[in-house]
Design a protein around this motif. Structure first.
Motif, PDB file in Angstrom:
ATOM      1  N   SER A  31      -3.990  -3.071  17.549  1.00 39.72           N
ATOM      2  CA  SER A  31      -5.214  -2.630  16.886  1.00 39.72           C
ATOM      3  C   SER A  31      -4.958  -1.710  15.694  1.00 39.72           C
ATOM      4  CB  SER A  31      -6.130  -1.920  17.887  1.00 39.72           C
ATOM      5  OG  SER A  31      -5.552  -0.700  18.315  1.00 39.72           O
ATOM      6  N   PHE A  32      -3.750  -1.169  15.581  1.00 41.00           N
ATOM      7  CA  PHE A  32      -3.458  -0.248  14.485  1.00 41.00           C
ATOM      8  C   PHE A  32      -2.988  -0.951  13.214  1.00 41.00           C
ATOM      9  CE2 PHE A  32      -2.774   2.586  18.201  1.00 41.00           C
ATOM     10  CZ  PHE A  32      -3.843   3.419  17.956  1.00 41.00           C
ATOM     11  N   TYR A  33      -2.643  -2.209  13.276  1.00 44.64           N
ATOM     12  CA  TYR A  33      -2.222  -3.025  12.140  1.00 44.64           C
ATOM     13  C   TYR A  33      -0.875  -2.591  11.560  1.00 44.64           C
ATOM     14  CZ  TYR A  33      -7.141  -4.239  12.498  1.00 44.64           C
ATOM     15  OH  TYR A  33      -8.359  -4.600  12.981  1.00 44.64           O
ATOM     16  N   VAL A  34      -0.747  -1.319  11.174  1.00 47.71           N
ATOM     17  CA  VAL A  34       0.510  -0.811  10.630  1.00 47.71           C
ATOM     18  C   VAL A  34       0.830   0.528  11.289  1.00 47.71           C
ATOM     19  CG1 VAL A  34       0.294  -1.965   8.383  1.00 47.71           C
ATOM     20  CG2 VAL A  34      -0.627   0.333   8.677  1.00 47.71           C
ATOM     21  N   GLU A  35       2.109   0.872  11.296  1.00 49.03           N
ATOM     22  CA  GLU A  35       2.542   2.093  11.961  1.00 49.03           C
ATOM     23  C   GLU A  35       1.976   3.354  11.318  1.00 49.03           C
ATOM     24  OE1 GLU A  35       6.772   2.140  12.416  1.00 49.03           O
ATOM     25  OE2 GLU A  35       6.749   0.411  13.756  1.00 49.03           O
ATOM     26  N   GLU A  36       1.610   3.304  10.047  1.00 48.60           N
ATOM     27  CA  GLU A  36       1.043   4.489   9.396  1.00 48.60           C
ATOM     28  C   GLU A  36      -0.357   4.827   9.893  1.00 48.60           C
ATOM     29  OE1 GLU A  36       2.593   2.221   7.125  1.00 48.60           O
ATOM     30  OE2 GLU A  36       4.344   3.456   6.677  1.00 48.60           O
ATOM     31  N   GLU A  40     -11.978  16.613  13.156  1.00 52.48           N
ATOM     32  CA  GLU A  40     -12.689  16.053  12.002  1.00 52.48           C
ATOM     33  C   GLU A  40     -11.679  15.987  10.874  1.00 52.48           C
ATOM     34  OE1 GLU A  40     -16.501  17.660  11.020  1.00 52.48           O
ATOM     35  OE2 GLU A  40     -16.987  17.952  13.131  1.00 52.48           O
ATOM     36  N   PHE A  41     -11.535  14.808  10.289  1.00 50.00           N
ATOM     37  CA  PHE A  41     -10.429  14.561   9.373  1.00 50.00           C
ATOM     38  C   PHE A  41     -10.921  13.760   8.183  1.00 50.00           C
ATOM     39  CE2 PHE A  41      -6.296  12.720   8.158  1.00 50.00           C
ATOM     40  CZ  PHE A  41      -5.465  13.834   8.301  1.00 50.00           C
ATOM     41  N   PRO A  42     -10.569  14.166   6.974  1.00 51.80           N
ATOM     42  CA  PRO A  42     -11.016  13.415   5.793  1.00 51.80           C
ATOM     43  C   PRO A  42     -10.322  12.056   5.707  1.00 51.80           C
ATOM     44  CG  PRO A  42      -9.422  15.084   5.154  1.00 51.80           C
ATOM     45  CD  PRO A  42      -9.684  15.279   6.622  1.00 51.80           C
ATOM     46  N   GLU A  43     -10.738  11.259   4.781  1.00 52.96           N
ATOM     47  CA  GLU A  43     -10.134   9.939   4.598  1.00 52.96           C
ATOM     48  C   GLU A  43      -8.805  10.063   3.869  1.00 52.96           C
ATOM     49  OE1 GLU A  43     -12.783   6.996   3.042  1.00 52.96           O
ATOM     50  OE2 GLU A  43     -14.362   7.574   4.412  1.00 52.96           O
ATOM     51  N   ASP A  44      -7.974  10.949   4.354  1.00 51.88           N
ATOM     52  CA  ASP A  44      -6.621  11.146   3.830  1.00 51.88           C
ATOM     53  C   ASP A  44      -5.651  10.319   4.647  1.00 51.88           C
ATOM     54  OD1 ASP A  44      -7.170  12.935   1.840  1.00 51.88           O
ATOM     55  OD2 ASP A  44      -6.623  14.710   2.985  1.00 51.88           O
ATOM     56  N   SER A  45      -4.547  10.020   4.048  1.00 55.50           N
ATOM     57  CA  SER A  45      -3.456   9.368   4.760  1.00 55.50           C
ATOM     58  C   SER A  45      -2.320  10.380   4.834  1.00 55.50           C
ATOM     59  CB  SER A  45      -3.022   8.125   3.985  1.00 55.50           C
ATOM     60  OG  SER A  45      -1.883   7.566   4.565  1.00 55.50           O
ATOM     61  N   GLN A  46      -1.807  10.595   6.046  1.00 56.48           N
ATOM     62  CA  GLN A  46      -0.714  11.537   6.226  1.00 56.48           C
ATOM     63  C   GLN A  46       0.392  10.891   7.035  1.00 56.48           C
ATOM     64  OE1 GLN A  46      -1.794  15.424   7.589  1.00 56.48           O
ATOM     65  NE2 GLN A  46      -3.386  15.669   6.054  1.00 56.48           N
ATOM     66  N   LEU A  47       1.598  11.400   6.824  1.00 58.57           N
ATOM     67  CA  LEU A  47       2.759  10.988   7.596  1.00 58.57           C
ATOM     68  C   LEU A  47       3.135  12.134   8.520  1.00 58.57           C
ATOM     69  CD1 LEU A  47       4.834   9.350   4.725  1.00 58.57           C
ATOM     70  CD2 LEU A  47       3.535   8.175   6.522  1.00 58.57           C
ATOM     71  N   VAL A  48       3.590  11.804   9.716  1.00 58.47           N
ATOM     72  CA  VAL A  48       3.945  12.816  10.710  1.00 58.47           C
ATOM     73  C   VAL A  48       5.450  12.768  10.921  1.00 58.47           C
ATOM     74  CG1 VAL A  48       3.587  13.614  13.074  1.00 58.47           C
ATOM     75  CG2 VAL A  48       1.694  12.552  11.809  1.00 58.47           C
ATOM     76  N   PHE A  49       6.084  13.930  10.757  1.00 59.40           N
ATOM     77  CA  PHE A  49       7.538  14.034  10.864  1.00 59.40           C
ATOM     78  C   PHE A  49       7.937  15.030  11.948  1.00 59.40           C
ATOM     79  CE2 PHE A  49       6.947  12.528   6.560  1.00 59.40           C
ATOM     80  CZ  PHE A  49       8.003  11.657   6.368  1.00 59.40           C
ATOM     81  N   LEU A  78      10.505  10.159  10.942  1.00 66.03           N
ATOM     82  CA  LEU A  78       9.117   9.760  10.772  1.00 66.03           C
ATOM     83  C   LEU A  78       8.584   9.285  12.120  1.00 66.03           C
ATOM     84  CD1 LEU A  78       6.680   9.151   8.929  1.00 66.03           C
ATOM     85  CD2 LEU A  78       7.697   6.890   8.542  1.00 66.03           C
ATOM     86  N   LEU A  79       7.511   9.910  12.593  1.00 63.94           N
ATOM     87  CA  LEU A  79       6.927   9.578  13.894  1.00 63.94           C
ATOM     88  C   LEU A  79       5.718   8.660  13.764  1.00 63.94           C
ATOM     89  CD1 LEU A  79       7.123  13.153  15.433  1.00 63.94           C
ATOM     90  CD2 LEU A  79       8.716  11.245  15.787  1.00 63.94           C
ATOM     91  N   GLY A  80       5.317   8.391  12.550  1.00 68.26           N
ATOM     92  CA  GLY A  80       4.159   7.541  12.311  1.00 68.26           C
ATOM     93  C   GLY A  80       3.277   8.181  11.268  1.00 68.26           C
ATOM     94  N   ARG A 116       4.829  17.947  12.396  1.00 68.77           N
ATOM     95  CA  ARG A 116       3.686  18.269  11.542  1.00 68.77           C
ATOM     96  C   ARG A 116       3.421  17.118  10.584  1.00 68.77           C
ATOM     97  NH1 ARG A 116       3.527  22.286   6.836  1.00 68.77           N
ATOM     98  NH2 ARG A 116       2.296  20.578   6.022  1.00 68.77           N
ATOM     99  N   SER A 117       2.232  17.119  10.020  1.00 66.88           N
ATOM    100  CA  SER A 117       1.835  16.064   9.095  1.00 66.88           C
ATOM    101  C   SER A 117       1.902  16.562   7.656  1.00 66.88           C
ATOM    102  CB  SER A 117       0.418  15.586   9.414  1.00 66.88           C
ATOM    103  OG  SER A 117      -0.535  16.618   9.204  1.00 66.88           O
ATOM    104  N   TYR A 118       2.101  15.595   6.749  1.00 67.13           N
ATOM    105  CA  TYR A 118       2.149  15.838   5.312  1.00 67.13           C
ATOM    106  C   TYR A 118       1.357  14.736   4.620  1.00 67.13           C
ATOM    107  CZ  TYR A 118       6.286  18.745   6.273  1.00 67.13           C
ATOM    108  OH  TYR A 118       7.151  19.695   6.746  1.00 67.13           O
ATOM    109  N   ASN A 119       0.756  15.037   3.482  1.00 75.67           N
ATOM    110  CA  ASN A 119       0.027  14.047   2.711  1.00 75.67           C
ATOM    111  C   ASN A 119       0.958  12.893   2.329  1.00 75.67           C
ATOM    112  OD1 ASN A 119      -0.858  12.845   0.008  1.00 75.67           O
ATOM    113  ND2 ASN A 119      -2.696  13.888   0.733  1.00 75.67           N
ATOM    114  N   SER A 120       0.581  11.670   2.667  1.00 76.85           N
ATOM    115  CA  SER A 120       1.430  10.482   2.455  1.00 76.85           C
ATOM    116  C   SER A 120       1.792  10.264   0.995  1.00 76.85           C
ATOM    117  CB  SER A 120       0.732   9.220   2.965  1.00 76.85           C
ATOM    118  OG  SER A 120       0.508   9.289   4.338  1.00 76.85           O
TER     119      SER A 120
END
Length: 141
Positions: free
Chosen positions: A81-86, A36-45, A52-54, A126-130
């Protein structure tokens, strides 16, 4: 592969059949992790190389971790279907454990909770807030 499952569904019928990501097994996925994940955008490194892995973001307030080869079997044009790599993170040749945890994050002297996705194994990530990474408020460690 880590992504919001609504992005790669073939149809509304499949989205309902898998109970909005809760039963990915009915679509042919042998194992999956639902977060369950909020409507946050994160980057995975990658933790070691800082590559950057996406990214991950959620319109359905859920993310799933699935095997990439099973996603390809389910939908061979999934990448479109993902439109962008993020909108998805691909960790190729990963062998290990994926999990998530809630962490307190401090930005501009304010503390807030963030869900962090991580992997431990032959690769560590791990992920970080974009927004915080892009603005330099949060440093990729």
């Amino acid at each position: 592969m880590i992504a919001d499952p609504c992005y790669f569904m073939k149809s509304d019928e499949d989205w309902q059949k898998c109970e909005w990501g809760k039963r990915m097994d009915v679509l042919g996925f042998s194992a999956f992790l639902l977060i369950e994940f909020p409507e946050d955008s994160q980057l995975v490194f990658d933790c070691d190389t800082k590559e950057l892995l996406g990214g991950v973001c959620s319109d359905s307030c859920q993310l799933v971790v699935v095997y990439k080869n099973e996603l390809q079997q389910y939908r061979d044009d999934y990448e479109q279907s993902f439109y962008v790599e993020e909108n998805r993170a691909i960790i190729d040749d990963f062998n290990g454990k994926v999990g998530y945890r809630v962490e307190n994050v401090t930005v501009d002297d304010e503390v807030y909770e963030d869900i962090i996705i991580y992997g431990e194994g032959n690769r560590r990530f791990r992920s970080y807030n974009s927004e915080d990474v892009k603005s330099g408020k949060q440093i990729v460690k």
